[in-house]
Scaffold this motif. Sequence first.
Motif, PDB file in Angstrom:
ATOM      1  N   PRO A   6     -16.812   4.315 -62.666  1.00 20.32           N
ATOM      2  CA  PRO A   6     -16.404   3.067 -63.259  1.00 20.32           C
ATOM      3  C   PRO A   6     -17.617   2.320 -63.794  1.00 20.32           C
ATOM      4  CG  PRO A   6     -16.244   2.909 -60.894  1.00 20.32           C
ATOM      5  CD  PRO A   6     -16.676   4.291 -61.218  1.00 20.32           C
ATOM      6  N   SER A   7     -17.362   1.524 -64.778  1.00 19.90           N
ATOM      7  CA  SER A   7     -18.442   0.731 -65.350  1.00 19.90           C
ATOM      8  C   SER A   7     -18.521  -0.599 -64.631  1.00 19.90           C
ATOM      9  CB  SER A   7     -18.211   0.538 -66.850  1.00 19.90           C
ATOM     10  OG  SER A   7     -17.094  -0.271 -67.053  1.00 19.90           O
ATOM     11  N   ILE A  11     -15.589  -3.066 -62.851  1.00 23.82           N
ATOM     12  CA  ILE A  11     -15.670  -3.474 -61.440  1.00 23.82           C
ATOM     13  C   ILE A  11     -15.622  -4.988 -61.369  1.00 23.82           C
ATOM     14  CG2 ILE A  11     -17.183  -3.517 -59.430  1.00 23.82           C
ATOM     15  CD1 ILE A  11     -18.046  -0.722 -60.154  1.00 23.82           C
ATOM     16  N   PHE A  12     -16.314  -5.682 -62.277  1.00 24.12           N
ATOM     17  CA  PHE A  12     -16.326  -7.133 -62.281  1.00 24.12           C
ATOM     18  C   PHE A  12     -14.924  -7.678 -62.473  1.00 24.12           C
ATOM     19  CE2 PHE A  12     -16.456 -11.048 -64.811  1.00 24.12           C
ATOM     20  CZ  PHE A  12     -17.049 -11.877 -63.911  1.00 24.12           C
ATOM     21  N   TRP A  13     -14.209  -7.193 -63.483  1.00 22.26           N
ATOM     22  CA  TRP A  13     -12.869  -7.699 -63.772  1.00 22.26           C
ATOM     23  C   TRP A  13     -11.884  -7.322 -62.651  1.00 22.26           C
ATOM     24  CZ3 TRP A  13     -12.484 -11.645 -66.521  1.00 22.26           C
ATOM     25  CH2 TRP A  13     -13.306 -11.864 -67.580  1.00 22.26           C
ATOM     26  N   GLN A  14     -12.069  -6.218 -62.062  1.00 25.18           N
ATOM     27  CA  GLN A  14     -11.196  -5.855 -60.938  1.00 25.18           C
ATOM     28  C   GLN A  14     -11.468  -6.777 -59.749  1.00 25.18           C
ATOM     29  OE1 GLN A  14     -11.763  -1.712 -60.132  1.00 25.18           O
ATOM     30  NE2 GLN A  14     -10.147  -1.097 -61.558  1.00 25.18           N
ATOM     31  N   PHE A  18      -8.851  -9.288 -58.244  1.00 27.86           N
ATOM     32  CA  PHE A  18      -8.560  -9.184 -56.807  1.00 27.86           C
ATOM     33  C   PHE A  18      -8.720 -10.542 -56.137  1.00 27.86           C
ATOM     34  CE2 PHE A  18     -10.041  -8.517 -52.429  1.00 27.86           C
ATOM     35  CZ  PHE A  18      -8.923  -7.878 -51.919  1.00 27.86           C
ATOM     36  N   LEU A  19      -9.771 -11.278 -56.481  1.00 29.10           N
ATOM     37  CA  LEU A  19     -10.006 -12.582 -55.881  1.00 29.10           C
ATOM     38  C   LEU A  19      -8.915 -13.582 -56.305  1.00 29.10           C
ATOM     39  CD1 LEU A  19     -13.880 -12.910 -56.128  1.00 29.10           C
ATOM     40  CD2 LEU A  19     -12.512 -12.547 -54.078  1.00 29.10           C
ATOM     41  N   ILE A  20      -8.464 -13.491 -57.567  1.00 24.32           N
ATOM     42  CA  ILE A  20      -7.397 -14.381 -58.025  1.00 24.32           C
ATOM     43  C   ILE A  20      -6.104 -14.066 -57.265  1.00 24.32           C
ATOM     44  CG2 ILE A  20      -5.947 -14.958 -60.009  1.00 24.32           C
ATOM     45  CD1 ILE A  20      -8.428 -14.640 -61.771  1.00 24.32           C
TER      46      ILE A  20
END
Length: 164
Positions: A6-7, A11-14, A18-20
């Motif tokens: 994964p880039s 990972i950042f957007w996931q 996930f936090l949202i």
Amino acid sequence: MDLVTPSIGLIFWQAVTFLIVLFLLAKFAWKPIMKALNDREASIENALSAAEKAKLEMQALKADNEKLLAEARLERDRILKEATEAGNNIVETARQKAEEEGSRMITNAREVIENEKRAAITEVKNMAAVLSLDIAERILKRELSDPKTQEALAQDYVREVTLS
């Protein structure tokens, strides 16, 4: 191999997604879910305590039933004992009455026999007296038919009367 690694952007957007989702779940769903779990735990706890209470009540009822059965058995035994004693008393009373009646009948029979015996003896004595008088009369007639014998007999009587 790009597909497998994964880039950083992905990972950042996931992580942000996930936090949202975690925040939304914590804000709106976590409390109701925890409340439902706590309510379920409380209802299970209440059901267990109610079951334990019911078990204790059943044991108390069972003990009471056994106590009542024991009392009923004692009462039954007492009633049977009283009935047996009453039956024995009735039999004993009847036996005593029968013995008394038998004794009374025997006494009456003895009295009747004694009275009949006395009457028979009296009758025999009367008959003996009548027969004796009849025999004496016949003997006296035969012996007193002679005037000399009558005079001798009268003299004998006179002598006996003067001697006595």
